[in-house]
Design a protein around this motif. Sequence first.
Motif: not given
Length: 651
Positions: A91-96, A81-89
């Motif tokens: 890459l500027n896209m929503v990563i589930e 979950i933490k990695r998904a949040q960091l990736l979303s920020e």
Amino acid sequence: MEKRSLSKKNIQDEKFLNALAEAFRLQEAILSTTELAILSVTPEGIISSFNRAAEHLLGYSGEEVIGKTSSLIFHDLDEVIKRAQLLSEALNMVIEPVFDVFTIKARIQKTPNREDWTFIRKDGSRFPALLSVSALRDDQDVITGYVGIITDLSYMKVFDDRVRESEEKFRVLAENIPGAIYLCHHDKNYSVIYINDHIERITGYPANDFLTGKVSFSHLFHPEDAEMINSRVNKAVQDRKRFHLRYRLRHRSGEWRWVDEVGIGVFVDGKLSMLEGFLSDITAQKTAEEKLHKIVEENLRVFNNAVNLNVICGFDGYFKRVSLSWTTITGWSEIELLSRPFFDFVHHEDIEATHEAFAAIKNGDNMFTFENRYRCRDGSYRWLLWSSACDQNHQVVYASAIDITERKKSEEELLNSKKNIEAIAVKLQERNRQLDEFAHIISHNLRSPVGNIQALINLLDENSDIREYRLIFDKLKNVAKNLGGTMNDLMDTLKVKTQTDVERVEVHFKDLLDKVRQSLEGEMILAEASVTHNFERAHSIRYPKAYLESIFQNLLSNAIKYRAPNRKAKIHFETNVRNEAVELRVTDNGQGIDLKKFGDKLFGLHRTFHNHDEARGVGLFLIKTQIESMGGSITAESQVGKGTTFIIQFG
């Protein structure tokens, strides 16, 4: 002679298949013996392979995980979950917080992605590890899965004997793999630094000929492939990405062999040192692919060109393939038909019977007389008569339907004769109304020319001389000419108003524009007009050809007729697709129209807005009537002194 050639080819095919099988066995042996934990997954994340090192490292057996679970089972959910949040920020896209967390970078960047993760063994113990993820792609660059290599960082040690052991394994692999491994310079000849002996099987030349420069790859490239090879290798080196090529090499015997090559640039201290890669002979595979492609192409031609609505559907209730006639008859696109259960298109009153029929077909009962209604994209329904056959081994149904809507309508009309008669009466009333309206138009438009003829004749008497007769005769010719034009315009208008079922055919915009330009070539030359077009976004349309020709003819002739006196006429035709409908824009740099003053009268019958001898105000009225009769619309944008754009939305 022919039997000997076939036997030789069969032997070559058998050797190719044996070599391929040997390569697979060697690959499995390497994966089984390596100390690296390696697993592969499908594009959805389901584990598809799990080597022994992975079993030892993670505590699961291959039987427990292969085809049964996602690789998420080995990870801490909070960390995911933490990695998904960091990736979303980043890459500027929503990563589930799902499988995408591990693969998104490898998929986007098209390079292996290495990240540190906390892994959880079957017994619950945790350990830090480096996970390297690479995307597996086919020849069309479509992802077919992912491969991951897990390195236990808690026991990470490097020993010289292991390095030597790895080098020995590479040597064994290089000498036994059914293909040529090479290292070469990135020069015009691709000068070879190292290559294994398998190159002789592919080219007929021994490895030493390449090492000494006696033979070079660049001299073996097929002339039609050389530019492509050099271009793609240079591009890959520039982007620091791998290259994957298929091309032809000239064998020592003179024949052309198809090869598959995968390679990449090796960089040292940021500078290109060499190229490394792998070559394999795919001549037999390429021949088989061409034969298979021909068979598939022939089958598709029969499948798609049939009048019937052919379909292949799965036991899961989805269409797997539909013929082109489905789109023509129902209006649904192929993607729309394949993406939803076919029961979604069945009339609600026919769903139960269709379920029963489909269940019977899956049980092996072929059907030839089943009927139901399918919903079209416009909301209407078409009656279909089905015949079908089942393939239980592959869990698919082959079916063919014919459109019996008109037959059903005829049956309903016979059962409802009274309603049919009333409908005919309504149509006759409408036709009479149209004829009455046309009579009024004729009466109005012919009154002036007929009165003018009578007045001219009355000017002559028995005392008139020859000059007076000639003068009156010339005027009568002009009146007759104008009267003929008026009658033609009125007859065209009547045809549009009375034709309610006009055939639509496939019309290519460029072909039609060329025809119209030829018909107006003389006027264009005199006016020094230039016509350009851009039909890239929509090359063609299903439309009544006569209507579309009338539209092009009137808009082009108007643009020439009402050109600006101080500049050469420029007319541009362009198509687009908006809201799933084809749009045509015709732009000129002519006199323009004051839309504030004349906007509501622009398409009226006999409305003119410029002084011109030939202006009758019929053209725009005619094409508006034609367009609207087919469910479309026409509007205009204009600026006085700058030009006009007509926008047509086709129905």
